[in-house]
Design a protein around this motif. Sequence first.
Motif, short mmCIF file in Angstrom:
data_model
loop_
_atom_site.label_atom_id
_atom_site.label_comp_id
_atom_site.label_asym_id
_atom_site.label_seq_id
_atom_site.Cartn_x
_atom_site.Cartn_y
_atom_site.Cartn_z
N LEU A 119 0.80 -1.22 0.00
CA LEU A 119 0.00 0.00 0.00
C LEU A 119 0.84 1.27 0.00
CD1 LEU A 119 -2.82 -0.96 2.55
CD2 LEU A 119 -3.03 -0.74 0.06
N SER A 120 2.13 1.14 -0.18
CA SER A 120 3.02 2.30 -0.09
C SER A 120 2.68 3.36 -1.13
CB SER A 120 4.48 1.87 -0.25
OG SER A 120 4.69 1.26 -1.52
N VAL A 251 -14.31 6.44 1.38
CA VAL A 251 -14.59 5.48 0.31
C VAL A 251 -13.56 5.60 -0.80
CG1 VAL A 251 -16.22 4.85 -1.51
CG2 VAL A 251 -17.04 5.28 0.81
N GLU A 252 -13.20 6.82 -1.15
CA GLU A 252 -12.20 7.02 -2.22
C GLU A 252 -10.87 6.39 -1.84
OE1 GLU A 252 -8.96 8.74 -4.45
OE2 GLU A 252 -9.34 9.16 -2.32
N LEU A 253 -10.45 6.55 -0.59
CA LEU A 253 -9.21 5.95 -0.12
C LEU A 253 -9.31 4.42 -0.12
CD1 LEU A 253 -6.40 6.14 1.26
CD2 LEU A 253 -7.61 6.22 3.46
N GLU A 254 -10.42 3.91 0.36
CA GLU A 254 -10.61 2.45 0.41
C GLU A 254 -10.54 1.85 -0.98
OE1 GLU A 254 -13.75 -0.91 0.07
OE2 GLU A 254 -13.82 1.14 -0.68
N GLN A 255 -11.16 2.48 -1.96
CA GLN A 255 -11.16 1.93 -3.31
C GLN A 255 -9.76 1.97 -3.93
OE1 GLN A 255 -14.31 3.63 -5.71
NE2 GLN A 255 -15.89 2.56 -4.53
N ARG A 256 -9.01 3.02 -3.65
CA ARG A 256 -7.63 3.06 -4.13
C ARG A 256 -6.81 1.92 -3.51
NH1 ARG A 256 -4.29 7.32 -3.00
NH2 ARG A 256 -5.65 8.33 -1.47
N ARG A 259 -7.72 -1.47 -5.16
CA ARG A 259 -7.14 -1.58 -6.50
C ARG A 259 -5.62 -1.76 -6.44
NH1 ARG A 259 -11.17 2.71 -7.66
NH2 ARG A 259 -12.83 1.76 -8.92
N ALA A 260 -4.98 -1.08 -5.49
CA ALA A 260 -3.53 -1.22 -5.36
C ALA A 260 -3.14 -2.63 -4.96
CB ALA A 260 -3.01 -0.22 -4.31
#
Length: 431
Positions: A119-120, A251-256, A259-260
């Motif tokens: 997640l870096s 939510v935006e952070l969680e989705q990134r 995907r990462a």
Amino acid sequence: MTALPVLLVVHDQGSAGPLRILSSARGLCRVVFLCEAREPSVAAELGQIAGHAEVVDIGGLGEEEVCRIAAGLGAAGVVTFSEHRLRLTAAVAARCGLRFHTPELVDVLTDKFRQRQALSGVQDTGCVLVRHPDDCAEAFARVGTPAVLKPRHGAGSVDTCLVGSVAECRDRLAEFGDRARRDFVLEEYLRGDPALADSGWGDYVSVESLVVDGEPRTVAVTGKPPLVPPFRETGHVLPAPLAADLAADVVELEQRALRALGIRHGVTHTEVKLTADGPRIIEVNGRLGGFIAEIVQRRTGHDLVASALRLALGLPVTPPRPLLPGGEAGGEAGRVAFQYLLFPPAGPVSPGPPSLLDSLADLPGVDLVDVSVPDDLHDDWRAGTLGALGVIYGTTGDHIQLAGLLRKLQTRMEIHWYGSPAAPAVRSGAA
């Protein structure tokens, strides 16, 4: 009549029991449980479904033998609701050509050190491996003070605590080492936003999502009451008591993050800390969160267990309208569902009669009290959420009503433990 497809459930203690799984599978698939059937906790659960499901006892078998057996069952899908069985489920899926996280992805999802590395690109969070008390000084130099010490592999906040010095870290590591030889990580402590300190709510949330062909679909943002020290979760609140714009950032952070990590499909449970600098990922879990299916279905009507089964079988899934702060879902805007876990207090207590616990059900908003105080009561914070005495379920008209109800529950429990509401309060602040 067309035969139902076979779904393998690699079962152990987790977020869905056999009875719930069979209920969600009705008319959808034929479930075969792969589990260590003689393990006491699993055996107790299987007793509820005796004669109603096929069980394959894998006790004492190695991974290769389990995979060989699974390959002969003609399964159309495989899934697990247990953190401890993600690795074996991935191996079965790879052997049988079924949908699930790859073994490589499971390594990242279940390894707190590797997940931080993966997640870096999303966020940088200090995280150092600690294998021996002599590693503590260097780890603190890299992570800072205070820091969070936790097992490299694990769930439910077991053996997880805040440490404020090298000496304390060494002592805790030596203490935790009495269970088994395990790796630990020392992580940067994500401080909650001070603006939330007096809100009466926890300074973190979780996001529940369905991932379909690599695309996260939000089901809900789940709020929390304050933690019981050191980091024990005390329940869930739907919808979360957050401002709509902050929920959108979460939510935006969680989705990134999803995907990462490369998650392609399945149900995910992501914990997010609310800091003064914005939301930060605590951890991503590649399975349904504990207690989450119950509260989501009660609040929205959506069956997350059934969705997990359908995703495993490669069937279409229709996510519900996301239950987000400021939005509506389930046709009942404003209604707040909750679960509240009760933990024993520290120090000696003289619990009152069971009737005091039963009286909790008389409080407006409480629907069910599933709590039992054992004869050998003691507060073992090392057990994490597994040390809870039970759960209180209910619904209120809004978050203000729920906050008042939680205060009343705490007062009743003080009377139960100490005989007086003026005695030391049940601990409810975050560490």
